[in-house]
Design a protein around this motif. Structure first.
Motif, PDB file in Angstrom:
ATOM      1  N   LEU A 110      73.414  11.235  -4.562  1.00  0.00           N
ATOM      2  CA  LEU A 110      72.551  10.391  -3.732  1.00  0.00           C
ATOM      3  C   LEU A 110      71.971   9.228  -4.526  1.00  0.00           C
ATOM      4  O   LEU A 110      71.816   8.123  -3.995  1.00  0.00           O
ATOM      5  CB  LEU A 110      71.443  11.222  -3.087  1.00  0.00           C
ATOM      6  N   PHE A 111      71.644   9.468  -5.787  1.00  0.00           N
ATOM      7  CA  PHE A 111      71.175   8.402  -6.673  1.00  0.00           C
ATOM      8  C   PHE A 111      72.237   7.313  -6.805  1.00  0.00           C
ATOM      9  O   PHE A 111      71.943   6.118  -6.691  1.00  0.00           O
ATOM     10  CB  PHE A 111      70.832   9.001  -8.050  1.00  0.00           C
ATOM     11  N   TYR A 149      82.537  -1.522  -1.008  1.00  0.00           N
ATOM     12  CA  TYR A 149      81.526  -0.553  -1.425  1.00  0.00           C
ATOM     13  C   TYR A 149      81.443   0.617  -0.438  1.00  0.00           C
ATOM     14  O   TYR A 149      81.014   1.706  -0.798  1.00  0.00           O
ATOM     15  CB  TYR A 149      80.136  -1.208  -1.490  1.00  0.00           C
ATOM     16  N   ILE A 182      74.463   1.180  -2.549  1.00  0.00           N
ATOM     17  CA  ILE A 182      73.960   0.455  -1.377  1.00  0.00           C
ATOM     18  C   ILE A 182      73.264  -0.824  -1.824  1.00  0.00           C
ATOM     19  O   ILE A 182      73.455  -1.895  -1.235  1.00  0.00           O
ATOM     20  CB  ILE A 182      73.022   1.345  -0.537  1.00  0.00           C
ATOM     21  N   ASN A 183      72.467  -0.730  -2.887  1.00  0.00           N
ATOM     22  CA  ASN A 183      71.838  -1.941  -3.437  1.00  0.00           C
ATOM     23  C   ASN A 183      72.889  -2.950  -3.879  1.00  0.00           C
ATOM     24  O   ASN A 183      72.742  -4.156  -3.649  1.00  0.00           O
ATOM     25  CB  ASN A 183      70.917  -1.595  -4.610  1.00  0.00           C
ATOM     26  N   ALA A 238      74.704   6.753  -4.694  1.00  0.00           N
ATOM     27  CA  ALA A 238      74.854   6.122  -3.378  1.00  0.00           C
ATOM     28  C   ALA A 238      73.770   5.071  -3.167  1.00  0.00           C
ATOM     29  O   ALA A 238      74.040   3.973  -2.662  1.00  0.00           O
ATOM     30  CB  ALA A 238      74.809   7.175  -2.269  1.00  0.00           C
ATOM     31  N   TYR A 239      72.555   5.403  -3.557  1.00  0.00           N
ATOM     32  CA  TYR A 239      71.434   4.460  -3.426  1.00  0.00           C
ATOM     33  C   TYR A 239      71.738   3.157  -4.171  1.00  0.00           C
ATOM     34  O   TYR A 239      71.568   2.063  -3.635  1.00  0.00           O
ATOM     35  CB  TYR A 239      70.147   5.107  -3.949  1.00  0.00           C
ATOM     36  N   TRP A 240      72.186   3.283  -5.426  1.00  0.00           N
ATOM     37  CA  TRP A 240      72.456   2.082  -6.212  1.00  0.00           C
ATOM     38  C   TRP A 240      73.684   1.345  -5.715  1.00  0.00           C
ATOM     39  O   TRP A 240      73.767   0.116  -5.811  1.00  0.00           O
ATOM     40  CB  TRP A 240      72.559   2.417  -7.701  1.00  0.00           C
ATOM     41  N   ILE A 270      77.768  10.114  -0.518  1.00  0.00           N
ATOM     42  CA  ILE A 270      76.975  10.861   0.449  1.00  0.00           C
ATOM     43  C   ILE A 270      77.679  12.165   0.821  1.00  0.00           C
ATOM     44  O   ILE A 270      77.046  13.226   0.872  1.00  0.00           O
ATOM     45  CB  ILE A 270      76.678   9.994   1.693  1.00  0.00           C
ATOM     46  N   ILE A 330      80.296   4.534  -1.119  1.00  0.00           N
ATOM     47  CA  ILE A 330      78.998   5.025  -0.644  1.00  0.00           C
ATOM     48  C   ILE A 330      79.186   6.253   0.224  1.00  0.00           C
ATOM     49  O   ILE A 330      78.498   7.268   0.053  1.00  0.00           O
ATOM     50  CB  ILE A 330      78.241   3.910   0.117  1.00  0.00           C
TER      51      ILE A 330
END
Length: 165
Positions: free
Chosen positions: A109-110, A140, A116-117, A112-114, A148, A144
């Motif tokens: 998830l970490f 991307y 997404i950024n 995936a977060y980055w 997830i 992503i």
């Protein structure tokens, strides 16, 4: 639920395999063109490689490589060190396994977060591939989704895996 998540991980891996197959075919075509160019150059025939080949491979592999992570997690194909816990009680093995599954989900998830950024930044910058001119941000999305799904597979293994039943 666990069976559905595992099946989805299988589908992601198959799609990743299809993308890798396309990459191999494009690479083979490009290499064949360069070989033909060298063979036919002495007789005045020029055969050019595929324009934007490097762009395509870079963009395609960025998603395809990550699409195997959920499958690897679902099949427990990741590296496990059982040397120190081989003779431990089953409850200790279960607790350690659940801790690692939670940590794996958190890392996925970490990432995936980055990602997404990165997608949002790439989109706002209107970044495009150098030769092909394709926008980079859509590439991307498979990564992503894979991160997830990797997290979901990890969490589902806590509740649906019969490994320590």
């Amino acid at each position: 639920m666990h069976a559905h998540v595992t099946r989805l991980a299988d589908i992601f891996a198959m799609l990743g395999g299809v993308i890798l197959f396309v990459i191999v075919m494009v690479t083979t075509t490009n290499t064949g063109a360069f070989i033909l160019d060298r063979i036919l150059a002495p007789v005045g025939v020029n055969v050019s490689g595929l324009p934007g080949y490097e762009d395509f491979v870079q963009l395609a592999i960025s998603g395809a490589a990550l699409m195997f992570f959920p499958y690897t997690q679902a099949s427990r194909g990741h590296v496990a060190v059982d040397l120190f816990v081989a003779n431990a009680p089953m409850v200790v093995k279960r607790v350690l396994d659940h801790m690692w599954l939670i940590l794996t989900a958190a890392v996925a998830l970490f990432l995936a977060y980055w990602m997404i950024n990165g997608l949002l930044e790439s989109r706002s910058d209107a970044a495009v591939a150098g030769v092909l001119g394709w926008p980079i941000w859509p590439f991307y999305i498979p990564g992503i989704a894979s991160m997830i799904l990797w997290a979901i597979v990890s969490v589902s293994q806590i509740f649906g895996d019969a490994r320590y039943a």
